[in-house]
Scaffold this active site. Structure first.
Site, PDB file in Angstrom:
ATOM      1  CB  CYS A   1      40.601 -73.608  12.763  1.00  0.00           C
ATOM      2  SG  CYS A   1      39.420 -74.485  11.716  1.00  0.00           S
TER       3      CYS A   1
ATOM      4  CB  CYS B   1      41.266 -72.168   4.995  1.00  0.00           C
ATOM      5  SG  CYS B   1      39.950 -73.345   5.413  1.00  0.00           S
TER       6      CYS B   1
ATOM      7  CB  CYS C   1      42.149 -69.068   7.617  1.00  0.00           C
ATOM      8  SG  CYS C   1      41.163 -68.677   9.071  1.00  0.00           S
TER       9      CYS C   1
ATOM     10  CB  CYS D   1      27.604 -62.263  11.377  1.00  0.00           C
ATOM     11  SG  CYS D   1      28.282 -63.759  10.641  1.00  0.00           S
TER      12      CYS D   1
ATOM     13  CB  CYS E   1      24.363 -64.178  10.491  1.00  0.00           C
ATOM     14  SG  CYS E   1      25.361 -65.064   9.270  1.00  0.00           S
TER      15      CYS E   1
ATOM     16  CB  CYS F   1      25.061 -65.656   4.517  1.00  0.00           C
ATOM     17  SG  CYS F   1      26.423 -64.491   4.321  1.00  0.00           S
TER      18      CYS F   1
ATOM     19  NE  ARG G   1      27.172 -58.533   4.624  1.00  0.00           N
ATOM     20  CZ  ARG G   1      26.646 -59.730   4.923  1.00  0.00           C
ATOM     21  NH1 ARG G   1      27.424 -60.780   5.036  1.00  0.00           N
ATOM     22  NH2 ARG G   1      25.359 -59.853   5.112  1.00  0.00           N
TER      23      ARG G   1
HETATM   24  N1  SAM Z   1      35.302 -71.861  10.195  1.00  0.00           N
HETATM   25  C1  SAM Z   1      34.139 -71.489   9.513  1.00  0.00           C
HETATM   26  C2  SAM Z   1      34.259 -71.658   8.006  1.00  0.00           C
HETATM   27  O1  SAM Z   1      35.375 -71.710   7.507  1.00  0.00           O
HETATM   28  O2  SAM Z   1      33.229 -71.728   7.361  1.00  0.00           O
HETATM   29  C3  SAM Z   1      33.679 -70.066   9.802  1.00  0.00           C
HETATM   30  C4  SAM Z   1      34.721 -68.972   9.963  1.00  0.00           C
HETATM   31  S1  SAM Z   1      35.699 -68.622   8.524  1.00  0.00           S
HETATM   32  C5  SAM Z   1      36.920 -67.534   9.172  1.00  0.00           C
HETATM   33  C6  SAM Z   1      34.584 -67.631   7.543  1.00  0.00           C
HETATM   34  C7  SAM Z   1      35.062 -67.064   6.238  1.00  0.00           C
HETATM   35  O3  SAM Z   1      35.925 -65.969   6.446  1.00  0.00           O
HETATM   36  C8  SAM Z   1      35.844 -67.953   5.309  1.00  0.00           C
HETATM   37  O4  SAM Z   1      35.040 -68.858   4.617  1.00  0.00           O
HETATM   38  C9  SAM Z   1      36.441 -66.918   4.373  1.00  0.00           C
HETATM   39  O5  SAM Z   1      35.558 -66.648   3.297  1.00  0.00           O
HETATM   40  C10 SAM Z   1      36.565 -65.685   5.237  1.00  0.00           C
HETATM   41  N2  SAM Z   1      37.979 -65.345   5.488  1.00  0.00           N
HETATM   42  C11 SAM Z   1      38.783 -65.927   6.388  1.00  0.00           C
HETATM   43  N3  SAM Z   1      40.020 -65.399   6.338  1.00  0.00           N
HETATM   44  C12 SAM Z   1      40.004 -64.449   5.373  1.00  0.00           C
HETATM   45  C13 SAM Z   1      40.978 -63.563   4.849  1.00  0.00           C
HETATM   46  N4  SAM Z   1      42.240 -63.555   5.291  1.00  0.00           N
HETATM   47  N5  SAM Z   1      40.623 -62.704   3.864  1.00  0.00           N
HETATM   48  C14 SAM Z   1      39.342 -62.718   3.394  1.00  0.00           C
HETATM   49  N6  SAM Z   1      38.381 -63.541   3.859  1.00  0.00           N
HETATM   50  C15 SAM Z   1      38.693 -64.403   4.832  1.00  0.00           C
HETATM   51  C1  DTB Z   2      32.570 -63.553   5.306  1.00  0.00           C
HETATM   52  O1  DTB Z   2      32.287 -63.816   4.129  1.00  0.00           O
HETATM   53  N1  DTB Z   2      33.575 -62.780   5.683  1.00  0.00           N
HETATM   54  C2  DTB Z   2      33.636 -62.675   7.109  1.00  0.00           C
HETATM   55  C3  DTB Z   2      32.414 -63.503   7.574  1.00  0.00           C
HETATM   56  N2  DTB Z   2      31.890 -64.013   6.346  1.00  0.00           N
HETATM   57  C4  DTB Z   2      32.562 -64.523   8.597  1.00  0.00           C
HETATM   58  C5  DTB Z   2      34.957 -63.026   7.686  1.00  0.00           C
HETATM   59  C6  DTB Z   2      36.095 -62.203   7.113  1.00  0.00           C
HETATM   60  C7  DTB Z   2      37.345 -62.575   7.825  1.00  0.00           C
HETATM   61  C8  DTB Z   2      38.498 -61.709   7.441  1.00  0.00           C
HETATM   62  C9  DTB Z   2      39.762 -62.100   8.119  1.00  0.00           C
HETATM   63  C10 DTB Z   2      39.698 -62.066   9.614  1.00  0.00           C
HETATM   64  O2  DTB Z   2      39.261 -61.033  10.204  1.00  0.00           O
HETATM   65  O3  DTB Z   2      40.151 -63.033  10.237  1.00  0.00           O
HETATM   66 FE1  SF4 Z   3      39.089 -72.931  10.081  1.00  0.00          FE
HETATM   67 FE2  SF4 Z   3      39.709 -70.559   9.048  1.00  0.00          FE
HETATM   68 FE3  SF4 Z   3      39.195 -72.607   7.427  1.00  0.00          FE
HETATM   69 FE4  SF4 Z   3      37.192 -71.515   8.869  1.00  0.00          FE
HETATM   70  S1  SF4 Z   3      38.381 -70.509   7.244  1.00  0.00           S
HETATM   71  S2  SF4 Z   3      37.610 -73.704   8.568  1.00  0.00           S
HETATM   72  S3  SF4 Z   3      38.316 -70.928  10.717  1.00  0.00           S
HETATM   73  S4  SF4 Z   3      40.920 -72.461   8.879  1.00  0.00           S
END
Ligand code: SAM
Ligand code: DTB
Ligand code: SF4
Length: 330
Positions: free
Chosen positions: A70, A74, A77, A114, A145, A205, A277
């Site tokens: 990506c 963030c 992530c 989802c 979703c 959501c 959730r």
């Molecule tokens: N790329 C899209 C976005 O950022 O909206 C969708 C996928 S992104 C991985 C979805 C959500 O996963 C993020 O907004 C964040 O709230 C959650 N998330 C990602 N990494 C995480 C982590 N290490 N711990 C907790 N939540 C996480």
């Molecule tokens: C949300 O609020 N949490 C989910 C879903 N929406 C997409 C993602 C959690 C990701 C946790 C870290 C991972 O598995 O990469």
């Molecule tokens: Fe990309 Fe992860 Fe940020 Fe979603 S949360 S925009 S997958 S870097």
């Protein structure tokens, strides 16, 4: 909340209009956080039981349909191309794999599926393929979703036409803390996408992540920013940070479990008719802490052995927990 007239003195129409314009303030929500825990949980339970059966739980299963690589930064992530993590980069999954995973989720008892993609936002050609996934998953009798990042004009309507029920797009953290975690897009961009989702008639959501080094005031402000969306999101995922080695937030000190429980309670009280959730982070939580979160008003979980790239409790372990607590999946 701001001065709201006593409901008894209002006509039903006036009461409904007042409720729609009511706004929570950060001070209101900080005051909730400051309540003795027993009083806070009691209040959350009262609100919860007015709007839901307290022994029911909604189950959503996640699948990463496009993993890694990506462009965004963030700080939490595993899928950002900017950090050296264990998550590799994969192409969009083929439709048959997605359908098989959705059928398996349904067989395990999930009611919603989802699909997540590691994109800043979808390209139009990607969106057509995700539309096929939505149609196929919906035809299995599951709620759908997707979480695909920021949407451009017209994209939400295309998703709606495919039969999408919910779009997940988290505010993630307080607007004033956002820039310390993410610099490649703004909190205001997230609000804009949520507006497009609403306008297209898709359910929202949206939630956030707790434990990223934010203050209690930041947590209260995040809850306010979610609760004051008009209407509030139907589904509110509260994630506990899953620390990912290689990311800037890998070594943030974990927050106290009770502070997490307080955040769940604040979400429940301020968003009475939303599903709250208990999201990422359950694998590191004792059953008793999860039960406290349910007592504080959480009535939904991510269910399935994996989140997007990290682990989640095994489904049979969760089924034992439901049995112990007398929770019934919806
Ligand atoms: N790329 C899209 C976005 O950022 O909206 C969708 C996928 S992104 C991985 C979805 C959500 O996963 C993020 O907004 C964040 O709230 C959650 N998330 C990602 N990494 C995480 C982590 N290490 N711990 C907790 N939540 C996480
Ligand atoms: C949300 O609020 N949490 C989910 C879903 N929406 C997409 C993602 C959690 C990701 C946790 C870290 C991972 O598995 O990469
Ligand atoms: Fe990309 Fe992860 Fe940020 Fe979603 S949360 S925009 S997958 S870097």
């Amino acid at each position: 909340m701001n001065a709201i007239p006593q409901a008894a003195a209002l006509t039903p129409e006036h009461a409904a209009a007042t409720a729609r314009t009511a706004r929570w303030t950060v001070a209101d929500v900080e005051a909730l956080y400051q309540l003795p825990l027993m009083d806070l949980i009691f209040r959350a339970q009262q609100v919860h039981r007015e709007h839901f059966d307290a022994n029911e739980i909604q189950l959503s299963t996640l699948l990463s349909v496009k993993t890694g690589g990506c462009s965004e930064d963030c700080g939490y992530c595993s899928q950002s191309a900017r950090y050296q993590t264990e998550t590799g980069r994969e192409a969009l999954l083929p439709l048959d794999e997605v359908v098989a995973a959705a059928q398996a989720a349904k067989d395990q008892g999930a009611s919603r599926f989802c699909m997540g993609a590691a994109w800043r936002g979808p390209k139009d050609k990607d969106l057509a393929k995700v539309g096929e996934m939505i149609r196929a998953v919906k035809s299995l009798g599951l709620e759908t979703c997707v979480t695909l990042g920021m949407l451009k004009d017209g994209q939400a309507s295309e998703l709606k036409e495919a039969g999408l029920d919910y779009y997940n797009h988290n505010l993630d953290t307080d607007a004033s803390f956002y820039g310390q975690v993410i610099t490649t897009h703004r909190h205001a961009d997230r609000i804009d996408t949520l507006g497009q989702v609403r306008e297209a008639g898709i359910k929202v959501c949206s939630g956030g992540i707790i434990g990223m080094g934010e203050s209690r005031r930041n947590r209260a402000a995040l809850i306010v920013q979610l609760a004051n969306l008009n209407p509030p999101p139907e589904s509110v995922p509260i994630n506990h940070l899953v620390p990912i080695p290689g990311t800037p937030l890998a070594d943030v000190a974990p927050i106290d479990g009770f502070e997490f429980v307080r955040t769940i309670a604040a979400a429940r009280i301020t968003m009475p008719s939303s599903f709250v959730r208990l999201s990422a982070g359950r694998q590191a939580m004792a059953e008793e802490l999860q039960a406290l979160c349910f007592l504080a008003g959480a009535n939904s979980i991510f269910y399935g052995d994996k989140l997007l790239t990290t682990g989640n409790p095994e489904t049979d372990r969760d089924q034992v927990l439901f049995e112990k607590l007398g929770l019934r999946p919806i």
